[in-house]
Design an enzyme around this catalytic site. Sequence first.
Site, PDB file in Angstrom:
ATOM      1  CB  SER A 250      41.142  43.973  41.119  1.00 21.54           C
ATOM      2  OG  SER A 250      40.221  44.057  40.050  1.00 21.54           O
TER       3      SER A 250
ATOM      4  CB  CYS B 143      48.002  37.711  39.747  1.00 21.32           C
ATOM      5  SG  CYS B 143      46.199  37.766  39.592  1.00 21.32           S
TER       6      CYS B 143
ATOM      7  CB  SER C 288      36.440  44.584  37.202  1.00 18.17           C
ATOM      8  OG  SER C 288      37.611  43.949  37.643  1.00 18.17           O
TER       9      SER C 288
ATOM     10  CB  CYS D 215      32.402  38.600  35.215  1.00 16.60           C
ATOM     11  SG  CYS D 215      32.248  39.685  36.666  1.00 16.60           S
TER      12      CYS D 215
ATOM     13  N   GLY E 235      38.131  35.097  42.645  1.00 23.72           N
ATOM     14  CA  GLY E 235      37.275  35.619  43.690  1.00 23.72           C
ATOM     15  C   GLY E 235      37.150  37.130  43.712  1.00 23.72           C
ATOM     16  CD  GLU E 236      34.726  41.848  44.579  1.00 23.90           C
ATOM     17  OE1 GLU E 236      35.398  42.555  45.355  1.00 23.90           O
ATOM     18  OE2 GLU E 236      34.648  42.054  43.354  1.00 23.90           O
TER      19      GLU E 236
ATOM     20  CB  CYS F 228      35.740  36.341  34.259  1.00 25.99           C
ATOM     21  SG  CYS F 228      36.949  35.804  35.489  1.00 25.99           S
TER      22      CYS F 228
ATOM     23  CG  HIS G  99      35.393  44.867  32.482  1.00 25.68           C
ATOM     24  ND1 HIS G  99      36.723  44.924  32.132  1.00 25.68           N
ATOM     25  CD2 HIS G  99      35.359  44.237  33.696  1.00 25.68           C
ATOM     26  CE1 HIS G  99      37.461  44.346  33.067  1.00 25.68           C
ATOM     27  NE2 HIS G  99      36.672  43.932  34.035  1.00 25.68           N
TER      28      HIS G  99
ATOM     29  CB  CYS H 170      34.188  34.028  41.368  1.00 23.06           C
ATOM     30  SG  CYS H 170      33.903  35.811  41.447  1.00 23.06           S
TER      31      CYS H 170
ATOM     32  CD  GLU I 109      44.562  27.709  37.742  1.00 16.94           C
ATOM     33  OE1 GLU I 109      44.885  26.657  37.171  1.00 16.94           O
ATOM     34  OE2 GLU I 109      43.997  28.656  37.167  1.00 16.94           O
TER      35      GLU I 109
ATOM     36  CB  CYS J  24      43.795  39.302  32.761  1.00 17.47           C
ATOM     37  SG  CYS J  24      42.513  40.205  33.627  1.00 17.47           S
TER      38      CYS J  24
END
Length: 403
Positions: A237, A140, A259, A151, A205-206, A154, A261, A147, A127, A379
Amino acid sequence: MTTLDIAHDKQSTAPAGALTAPAPHPLRPSLVGLTRPRLMQALADFGLPEKQLRMRAGQIWNGIYNRGLTDFDGMTTLSKELRQTLAAAFDISRLEVVTEQKSVDGTRKWLLRLPSAVPGVPGPEIEMVYIPEEGRGTLCISSQVGCTLTCTFCHTGTQKLVRNLTAGEIVGQIMVARDALGEWPDSNRNSDDRLITNIVMMGMGEPLYNFENVRDALEVISDGEGISLSKRRITLSTSGVVPMIEKAGTEIGCMLAISLHAVNDETRNKLVPLNKKYPIRELLEACRNYPGLSNARRITFEYVMLKDVNDSIEDAKELVRLLKGIPAKINLIPFNPWPGSPYECSDWAQIEKFADFVNRAGYASPVRTPRGRDIMAACGQLKSETVKKRASERFREAAQPTG
């Protein structure tokens, strides 16, 4: 198969140095996303004479990234014979758009299908989201299908990693968005203003777990003779892959977002399990050493606001203490719920108190306005539609009476 693997046959009757179109291959390698040196190498391996490589690569580059062409027919600076030969060997088409949704606030989300490695079997899906704002527009994009980081706040983290995206699939997302927005020179849009002014690698993803492909894609995106987005307008990010942060600064050189948090390891271990491997102290030390860090190139720290988890004034005080000495801004993100999520968004009054404290301490701390919630584009909400569908099907099947 990569571009460098392409086979080409030359008939014995062809003039010396002439190229003969090979039979079309069902999985033609794509030229989209190749850096300039790799594009030239692909053309060299294909059989183009060395003295033509720079010129031909420039013509193809212009056609793909300046004009937005999806086939070789429009590259009229190339001979008809060469266009046909290249078309039989290489692909410059778009990723498949499965669905496009538009939010009431103007946010747009695309579900894109990637090429399949197995003929007849649909490829995986990702997406991508476009957020229009006054004077700017942010795209974005994703770096992986799924992923690995799990997290807990998420939605993407609930989807297992399928695979990394290629550089071409990363760049290809921008091409699709520019198509949809009519941002190519040959489009009918009247305004010369760019609609996509900023790119954020904050989708699925990272990025630092797909380093080489992300690096190459961002090199293509920032090339001044192509899409030409400044690296000051590209933000990567990461959840905190500490060993790769300095490398990202040196080899990519874009803006960095972390990130974060949470302000202590106990909480962050739960929210961002990667913290167990790279705790906050190590992460912030890597940030302090980020190449090019300055007041003009601040690091953005992303902080999702979770009710009764990380939103107290004591948390705000500790956040300010932790970031002391780091040129930074803090993005406060109201939690965007998704079905089955274990958290609630902080109360708005508490978010404002938190933001006010951080602001008074000298850090810019904008509260990110939730966008695209009605289409699950906000997000932390991105997840492949096929995975959502499979999950809903499993739920319905489990609810069916047995016997």
